[in-house]
Scaffold this active site. Structure first.
Site, PDB file in Angstrom:
ATOM      1  CG  ASP A 183      -1.871   1.161   1.239  1.00 33.50           C
ATOM      2  OD1 ASP A 183      -2.866   1.090   0.501  1.00 33.50           O
ATOM      3  OD2 ASP A 183      -1.629   2.144   1.969  1.00 33.50           O
ATOM      4  CG  HIS A 196      -7.201  13.226  -8.489  1.00 35.42           C
ATOM      5  ND1 HIS A 196      -7.298  12.143  -7.656  1.00 35.42           N
ATOM      6  CD2 HIS A 196      -7.973  14.191  -7.923  1.00 35.42           C
ATOM      7  CE1 HIS A 196      -8.084  12.413  -6.638  1.00 35.42           C
ATOM      8  NE2 HIS A 196      -8.512  13.666  -6.774  1.00 35.42           N
ATOM      9  CG  ASP A 200      -4.242   8.994 -12.382  1.00 37.11           C
ATOM     10  OD1 ASP A 200      -4.580   8.542 -11.273  1.00 37.11           O
ATOM     11  OD2 ASP A 200      -5.054   9.464 -13.211  1.00 37.11           O
ATOM     12  CD  GLU A 227      -4.621   4.124  -1.796  1.00 31.47           C
ATOM     13  OE1 GLU A 227      -4.910   4.445  -0.633  1.00 31.47           O
ATOM     14  OE2 GLU A 227      -5.437   4.208  -2.739  1.00 31.47           O
TER      15      GLU A 227
END
Length: 318
Positions: A183, A196, A200, A227
């Site tokens: 994670d 964002h 990405d 994620e």
């Protein structure tokens, strides 16, 4: 002829690979001469050797003699079609048998074609080309459906399929199966701070770094969700899985992706949970995933940017 077919499918694809199985070396060498300019040709003179090569080399097609002393071609075909790792490999039987019932039986087992002896190079080349074209096109479509659209690595569907396949294989062989769930630390704050689009791009970069550090063809890195990423490590004990997890954490840290809002470092880091099981009747695939999830939870609660291991010794007794 064959080169044009394969070049048209993908300019970057490896040469198609076929396995020729016959207890008579003269037949193997004859087929090798037909294809050696266009294909990689593997050879086996027994059914047992053929099964081992199919598992280790994953050929795109098998040309299989029917009559062999240790295992018949029918036995080999049946074994390949019942194994999730080899069931999609097309099989062409090579035989001197001419009875219709023999062909019907072969098709019922899962063969895609028959080639009669004595071998005609033109017929063999044409039929192999046809079935290889179908196989490679099917593989391409399947790969698209099993690839995460954003990161380009395996998606959750492929993860689920591969984990199930490897669980069955390790259960059969009584070998350990390890799973790492990873994670990205404080990724929400990264998205909030950098946007964002940068988020990405961050996930893409991490995905490629993780995939680059997976060495064996049986291992798999996939996007697990959001994620989170996951790594499947067949025939790997808890020590080996821990070492691999540490390598993955270091690979991400070495990217030096700035993360000003992180509470553990000034760059992007990840946390990892590692679990190992030897599959058997007293446990399940869900136990393995649950242990890896628990280990990840402990890693995050323990301060993040670290690895936590849960192996089979920590499972509740049944």
């Amino acid at each position: 002829m064959l080169k044009n077919i394969f070049d048209g499918l993908s300019s970057q694809a490896a040469r198609p690979k076929i396995l020729v199985v016959d207890d008579q070396p003269v037949n193997i060498h004859l087929i090798n001469e037909i294809f050696k300019q266009d294909l990689d040709v593997l050879m086996a003179t027994s059914g047992i050797a053929a099964l081992d090569l199919c598992k280790s080399q994953a050929p795109d097609l098998v040309i299989l003699d029917v009559v062999m002393p240790d295992m018949t071609g029918y036995d080999v075909c049946r074994a390949l079609k019942t194994d999730p790792l080899t069931r999609d490999i097309p099989i062409i039987f090579l035989t001197s048998l001419s009875e219709e019932q023999d062909e019907i039986f072969g098709f019922e087992l899962g063969a895609v074609d028959f080639i009669n002896k004595p071998i005609s190079p033109i017929v063999v080349k044409s039929r192999v080309a046809t079935h290889l074209r179908l196989k490679l096109q099917t593989d391409l479509l399947r790969a698209i459906g099993l690839t995460d659209g954003m990161t380009g690595i395996a998606n959750r569907r492929r993860f689920d399929e591969t984990l199930d396949q490897q669980w069955r294989t390790c259960e059969r062989d009584q070998k350990p199966l390890s799973l790492i769930i990873l994670d990205v630390d404080f990724f929400k704050t990264y998205n909030d701070h950098y946007g964002h689009l940068m988020g990405d791009q961050c996930l893409k970069t991490i995905a490629h770094a993780l995939e680059k550090n997976i060495r064996r063809p049986t291992d798999l890195v996939a996007r697990y969700g959001g994620e989170e990423f996951a790594c499947i490590l067949p025939t790997t004990d808890s020590v080996g899985a821990l070492n691999r997890a540490v390598e993955l954490l270091n690979a991400v840290r070495n990217l030096k992706i700035e993360h000003a809002m992180s509470e553990v470092a000034r760059e992007i880091t990840i946390s990892a949970g590692v679990a190992t099981l030897i599959p058997n009747r007293s446990n399940s695939l869900l136990d393995l995933v649950g242990c890896a999830d628990k280990a990840l939870y402990l890693a995050k609660n323990g301060g993040r940017n670290r690895v936590q291991v849960v192996d089979e010794l920590l499972l509740p007794s049944t």
